[in-house]
Scaffold this active site. Structure first.
Site, PDB file in Angstrom:
ATOM      1  N   ARG A  61       0.740  -1.143   0.061  1.00 20.74           N
ATOM      2  CA  ARG A  61       0.081  -0.005  -0.086  1.00 20.74           C
ATOM      3  C   ARG A  61       0.743   1.050  -0.118  1.00 20.74           C
ATOM      4  O   ARG A  61       0.508   2.368  -0.496  1.00 20.74           O
ATOM      5  CB  ARG A  61      -0.763  -0.074   1.214  1.00 20.74           C
ATOM      6  CG  ARG A  61      -1.961  -1.076   1.035  1.00 20.74           C
ATOM      7  CD  ARG A  61      -2.943  -1.073   2.117  1.00 20.74           C
ATOM      8  NE  ARG A  61      -2.428  -1.159   3.496  1.00 20.74           N
ATOM      9  CZ  ARG A  61      -2.337  -2.479   4.000  1.00 20.74           C
ATOM     10  NH1 ARG A  61      -2.829  -3.616   3.631  1.00 20.74           N
ATOM     11  NH2 ARG A  61      -1.588  -2.467   5.172  1.00 20.74           N
ATOM     12  N   GLU A  98       5.931  -8.002  15.286  1.00 23.45           N
ATOM     13  CA  GLU A  98       5.259  -8.739  16.607  1.00 23.45           C
ATOM     14  C   GLU A  98       4.863 -10.455  16.707  1.00 23.45           C
ATOM     15  O   GLU A  98       4.836 -10.979  17.674  1.00 23.45           O
ATOM     16  CB  GLU A  98       4.073  -8.013  17.126  1.00 23.45           C
ATOM     17  CG  GLU A  98       3.151  -7.613  15.963  1.00 23.45           C
ATOM     18  CD  GLU A  98       1.916  -6.813  16.530  1.00 23.45           C
ATOM     19  OE1 GLU A  98       1.350  -7.259  17.318  1.00 23.45           O
ATOM     20  OE2 GLU A  98       2.024  -5.849  15.778  1.00 23.45           O
TER      21      GLU A  98
END
Length: 178
Positions: A61, A98
């Site tokens: 994006r 993460e």
């Protein structure tokens, strides 16, 4: 961050994606709105330092945002790609997310020594990908002093991590608690 409530209203909120407890901020609904997309690019372009030479977009994006800004300002665009997407000689950097690890790459020689490069993506969350982008551009010889995003999730701390690397960070809007 100024008031961009008109644009924030175009961001779709998807609860419990990609996992329970996460509120996903989907910019694709903003990009679908022609006026909203144009206004987004215009407002981001107005924030770009005047001595910027290249706009670097992070796959995928980030390419959409970087292309619009580069076009609006008459600048070149540098693509930071996922592994296996670039032909020819490239450099890359591995980074931790993460939920695992990832890698981004760019072509060797696409950044001139000390060339000022703006880093762009749609959203800044924990900052792992953006920090890797900064390190990769610097490894390639470029200077990164500014990063732009449509959305900041300030509670996740990514923008603050970039600021600690002496990067000016701007986003059109922020959503707390994500």
């Amino acid at each position: 961050m100024s008031d961009n409530a008109d644009l924030a209203a175009l961001i779709r909120n998807i609860p419990d994606y990609p996992k329970p407890g996460i509120m996903f901020r989907d910019v694709s609904s903003l990009l679908l709105d022609a006026g909203g997309y144009r206004t987004t690019i215009d407002r981001l372009a107005a924030l770009v330092d005047p001595d910027t030479a290249l706009v670097a977009g992070i796959e995928a994006r980030g390419f959409i945002v970087a292309s619009g800004i580069a076009y609006a300002l008459g600048l070149g665009q540098l693509m930071l790609r996922k592994p296996g997407k670039l032909p020819g000689e490239k450099i890359g950097i591995d980074y931790t997310l993460e939920y695992g690890t990832d890698r981004i790459e760019m072509h060797v020689g696409h950044v001139k020594p000390d060339q000022k490069v703006l880093l762009v993506d749609d959203l800044i969350a924990t900052g792992g990908t953006a920090l890797a982008g900064v390190d990769l551009i610097r490894q390639g010889g470029g200077k990164v002093e500014q990063a732009l995003f449509i959305v900041d999730l300030p509670d996740l701390g990514g923008a603050e991590k970039l600021r600690r690397k002496n990067i000016r960070v701007d986003a059109l809007m922020g959503f707390d608690g994500d």
